[in-house]
Scaffold this motif. Structure first.
Motif, short mmCIF file in Angstrom:
data_model
loop_
_atom_site.label_atom_id
_atom_site.label_comp_id
_atom_site.label_asym_id
_atom_site.label_seq_id
_atom_site.Cartn_x
_atom_site.Cartn_y
_atom_site.Cartn_z
N PRO A 49 57.08 61.47 -47.01
CA PRO A 49 58.01 62.41 -47.63
C PRO A 49 58.03 62.27 -49.14
O PRO A 49 58.14 61.15 -49.67
CB PRO A 49 59.36 62.02 -47.02
CG PRO A 49 59.02 61.40 -45.73
CD PRO A 49 57.73 60.67 -45.95
N GLY A 50 57.88 63.39 -49.84
CA GLY A 50 57.93 63.38 -51.29
C GLY A 50 56.70 62.87 -51.97
O GLY A 50 56.67 62.73 -53.20
N LYS A 51 55.65 62.57 -51.20
CA LYS A 51 54.42 62.04 -51.78
C LYS A 51 53.24 62.94 -51.45
O LYS A 51 53.30 63.74 -50.53
CB LYS A 51 54.16 60.63 -51.28
CG LYS A 51 55.21 59.62 -51.72
CD LYS A 51 54.81 58.21 -51.32
CE LYS A 51 55.82 57.18 -51.82
NZ LYS A 51 55.43 55.80 -51.45
N GLU A 52 52.16 62.76 -52.21
CA GLU A 52 50.95 63.51 -51.93
C GLU A 52 50.22 62.90 -50.73
O GLU A 52 50.38 61.73 -50.41
CB GLU A 52 50.05 63.51 -53.16
CG GLU A 52 50.64 64.26 -54.34
CD GLU A 52 49.66 64.40 -55.49
OE1 GLU A 52 49.98 65.13 -56.44
OE2 GLU A 52 48.60 63.77 -55.43
N THR A 102 55.17 54.75 -42.78
CA THR A 102 55.81 55.95 -42.27
C THR A 102 55.27 57.18 -42.97
O THR A 102 55.29 57.27 -44.20
CB THR A 102 57.34 55.86 -42.46
OG1 THR A 102 57.85 54.80 -41.66
CG2 THR A 102 58.01 57.17 -42.08
N ALA A 103 54.77 58.12 -42.18
CA ALA A 103 54.14 59.33 -42.74
C ALA A 103 53.70 60.23 -41.60
O ALA A 103 53.70 59.83 -40.44
CB ALA A 103 52.93 58.96 -43.60
N VAL A 104 53.31 61.43 -41.97
CA VAL A 104 52.58 62.30 -41.04
C VAL A 104 51.10 61.97 -41.22
O VAL A 104 50.59 61.98 -42.34
CB VAL A 104 52.84 63.79 -41.31
CG1 VAL A 104 52.01 64.65 -40.38
CG2 VAL A 104 54.33 64.10 -41.16
N TYR A 105 50.44 61.68 -40.12
CA TYR A 105 49.03 61.31 -40.15
C TYR A 105 48.18 62.50 -39.69
O TYR A 105 48.46 63.11 -38.65
CB TYR A 105 48.79 60.11 -39.25
CG TYR A 105 49.24 58.82 -39.88
CD1 TYR A 105 50.61 58.54 -40.02
CD2 TYR A 105 48.33 57.88 -40.35
CE1 TYR A 105 51.04 57.37 -40.62
CE2 TYR A 105 48.76 56.70 -40.95
CZ TYR A 105 50.11 56.46 -41.08
OH TYR A 105 50.54 55.29 -41.68
N TYR A 106 47.15 62.77 -40.48
CA TYR A 106 46.26 63.89 -40.22
C TYR A 106 44.83 63.40 -40.01
O TYR A 106 44.37 62.51 -40.72
CB TYR A 106 46.23 64.85 -41.41
CG TYR A 106 47.56 65.47 -41.75
CD1 TYR A 106 48.42 64.86 -42.66
CD2 TYR A 106 47.94 66.69 -41.20
CE1 TYR A 106 49.64 65.43 -42.99
CE2 TYR A 106 49.15 67.27 -41.53
CZ TYR A 106 50.00 66.64 -42.42
OH TYR A 106 51.20 67.22 -42.75
#
Length: 126
Positions: A41-44, A91-95
């Protein structure tokens, strides 16, 4: 055209493990490198790992090296990301992404990848 679908994300406590999967369909799977990226969140979005089409070579960001392992099973058209010793900062969305049209090398660049999955959420609690 290539379709990529990630799975395996979810909540986990710090120090725990998760294995992400990315199933590919469409264009002749296995003839191109693939990679994992993540966006907090909030990061590239940032590079996490990549693997060549043969699976012989893997590449990792400094923040995950030694904790994450990228692999692929071309017979199953699937790439994996084994994540161990997870930290809250993971913690992040992983693609997952497929690198088809760009020249060999430069596995870290987001703009080197041509097809992307929809992402899977990983949440690590302390």
């Amino acid at each position: 055209q290539v379709q990529l679908i990630e799975s395996g994300g979810g909540p986990v406590q710090a120090g725990g493990s998760l294995r992400l999967s990315c199933v590919a369909s469409g264009r002749n799977y296995g003839r191109y490198p693939m990679g994992w990226f993540r966006q907090a969140p909030g990061k590239e979005r940032e590079f996490v790992a990549a693997i060549t089409w043969s699976g012989d070579n893997t590449y990792y960001s400094a923040s995950v090296k030694g904790r994450f392992t990228c692999s692929r099973d071309n017979a199953k058209s699937t790439m994996y990301l084994q994540m161990n010793n997870l930290k809250p900062e993971d913690t992040a969305v992983y693609y997952c992404a497929a690198k088809i049209f760009s020249p060999p090398g430069n596995y870290h660049g987001e703009n080197q990848y041509d097809y992307w999955g929809q992402g899977t959420q990983v949440t690590v609690s302390s």
